[in-house]
Write an enzyme that holds these catalytic residues in place. Structure first.
Site, PDB file in Angstrom:
ATOM      1  N   ARG A 236      26.412 -84.889  -1.056  1.00 25.01           N
ATOM      2  CA  ARG A 236      26.454 -83.399  -0.343  1.00 25.01           C
ATOM      3  C   ARG A 236      25.216 -82.689  -0.645  1.00 25.01           C
ATOM      4  NH1 ARG A 236      30.169 -85.584   2.145  1.00 25.01           N
ATOM      5  NH2 ARG A 236      32.194 -84.691   2.225  1.00 25.01           N
ATOM      6  N   GLU A 265      23.870 -77.441   5.846  1.00 28.82           N
ATOM      7  CA  GLU A 265      24.022 -78.437   6.978  1.00 28.82           C
ATOM      8  C   GLU A 265      24.780 -77.807   8.071  1.00 28.82           C
ATOM      9  OE1 GLU A 265      24.985 -82.038   5.393  1.00 28.82           O
ATOM     10  OE2 GLU A 265      26.312 -82.621   7.105  1.00 28.82           O
ATOM     11  N   HIS A 283      23.575 -86.902   8.491  1.00 29.61           N
ATOM     12  CA  HIS A 283      24.979 -87.264   8.024  1.00 29.61           C
ATOM     13  C   HIS A 283      25.439 -88.288   8.481  1.00 29.61           C
ATOM     14  CE1 HIS A 283      28.224 -85.048   5.230  1.00 29.61           C
ATOM     15  NE2 HIS A 283      28.186 -86.371   5.032  1.00 29.61           N
TER      16      HIS A 283
HETATM   17  C1  DGY Z   1      32.603 -88.195   3.339  1.00 33.59           C
HETATM   18  O1  DGY Z   1      33.471 -88.940   3.905  1.00 33.59           O
HETATM   19  O2  DGY Z   1      32.701 -87.391   2.507  1.00 33.59           O
HETATM   20  C2  DGY Z   1      31.239 -88.231   4.296  1.00 33.59           C
HETATM   21  O3  DGY Z   1      30.081 -87.436   3.853  1.00 33.59           O
HETATM   22  C3  DGY Z   1      31.520 -88.744   5.618  1.00 33.59           C
HETATM   23  O4  DGY Z   1      30.530 -89.619   6.227  1.00 33.59           O
END
Ligand code: DGY
Length: 324
Positions: A236, A265, A283
């Site tokens: 993240r 983001e 992402h």
């Molecule tokens: C998640 O599933 O947390 C990812 O970031 C999505 O691709």
């Protein structure tokens, strides 16, 4: 028959199969929802399938008293107030396992792209800059014998560690939980992140975003990495202090960065955009056709289970007293 609110159309057949049994409402494309807007969309629904950018708050649980389950279409559930869900009687589920390989592969795509200047080279060729092979042209950093450092040895961290072997690299890692099978294969566990950082050539982040991991990688820690080290983030964006990252790239301390996620983001720090030693992806960690369909299948299985009065297959939050 229950009512299921879904904040975006999902790949695969899962939603249409769910619609055979339940009333499924899918939101047309739009900006992520939060607060009262999301509550208005959920309305009287029994289940919500949401995306990682939708903000699911305590207010939503209060405004939507029929809601029994939030099935996050993601493995990371930092967009949901988990404690409020627990005390409000709402299950929260995620989509683990099915996206592990895709995300680990993408972490390696970033590691290779940034260390071997893949995107920079592609741009150069397209711009007509390739004038012939030269011994000193566009040299990068080889991986063999180098040390990747993994922060967070969960499913994805482990899959990244497994792939390191193929590149002749010896993993060091720090994590809340130790991974004895990897240590048996030669991985080194370092309890303290600050002690891990000076040892690694490529730092790859795989921890969840929590209040404790927000800005885990800040200016001080970036400068604990050896000069010329690389940072890769597929977890993240908020795990990294993006302004500090830009500064560490600008002062030449870092050799480069490969990023799939961003602190604000989908905004990207302007200081990252112009840098040739930074690879930026939108992402894409879980973005393969099969993976995204499998995530939809799992989110739908979770919803079906809760609406049938059963325990869902991949719960993150088990409510104190489940809503009926
Ligand atoms: C998640 O599933 O947390 C990812 O970031 C999505 O691709």
């Amino acid at each position: 028959m229950g009512e299921v609110a879904v904040t975006a159309a999902l790949p695969g057949r899962a939603l249409s199969l769910l619609a055979d049994q339940h009333h499924v409402r899918v939101r047309p494309p739009g900006a992520p929802l939060a607060g009262r807007e999301l509550a208005a969309f959920v309305g009287d629904a029994d289940a919500l399938i949401c995306l990682l950018a939708d903000r699911v708050t305590a207010e939503l649980f209060a405004l939507c008293p029929r809601l029994k389950v939030v099935a996050d279409y993601a493995v990371g559930v930092n967009n949901v107030d988990l404690e409020a869900a627990r005390t409000s009687g709402v299950w929260v589920t995620n989509t683990p396992d099915v996206l592990t390989a895709a995300t680990a592969d993408l972490a390696w795509a970033l590691i290779l792209a940034v260390t071997r200047r893949v995107v920079e080279g592609d741009r150069l060729v397209r711009a007509g800059g390739f004038k012939g092979w030269r011994p000193d042209f566009m040299l990068g950093t080889g991986l063999q014998g180098k040390a990747p450092g993994i922060v967070g040895m969960g499913r994805i961290g482990r899959a990244v560690a497994r792939r390191a072997d193929g590149f002749g690299m010896r993993v060091s890692y720090t994590s809340l939980e130790r991974a004895p099978p990897f240590e048996a294969m030669g991985a080194e566990y370092v309890a303290d992140l600050d002690a891990l950082l000076p040892e690694v050539d490529v730092l790859s982040l795989h921890c969840p975003l929590t209040p404790k991991t927000r800005h885990l990688i800040d200016a001080r820690r970036l400068h604990l990495l050896p000069r010329g080290a690389f940072l890769v983030n597929t977890s993240r964006g908020e795990v990294v202090d993006e302004a500090a990252l830009v500064a560490a790239l600008e002062d030449g301390h870092l050799g480069g960065a490969g990023l799939d996620v961003y602190e604000r983001e989908p905004e990207v720090h302007p200081g990252l955009v112009g840098r040739s030693n930074v690879v930026l992806l939108p992402h894409l960690g879980s973005a393969t056709t099969d993976t995204r369909a499998a995530m939809a299948d799992l989110a739908v299985e979770n919803v079906r289970a809760v609406l049938a009065g059963s325990v869902p297959p991949t719960p993150v939050v088990t409510p104190v007293v489940p809503r009926r």
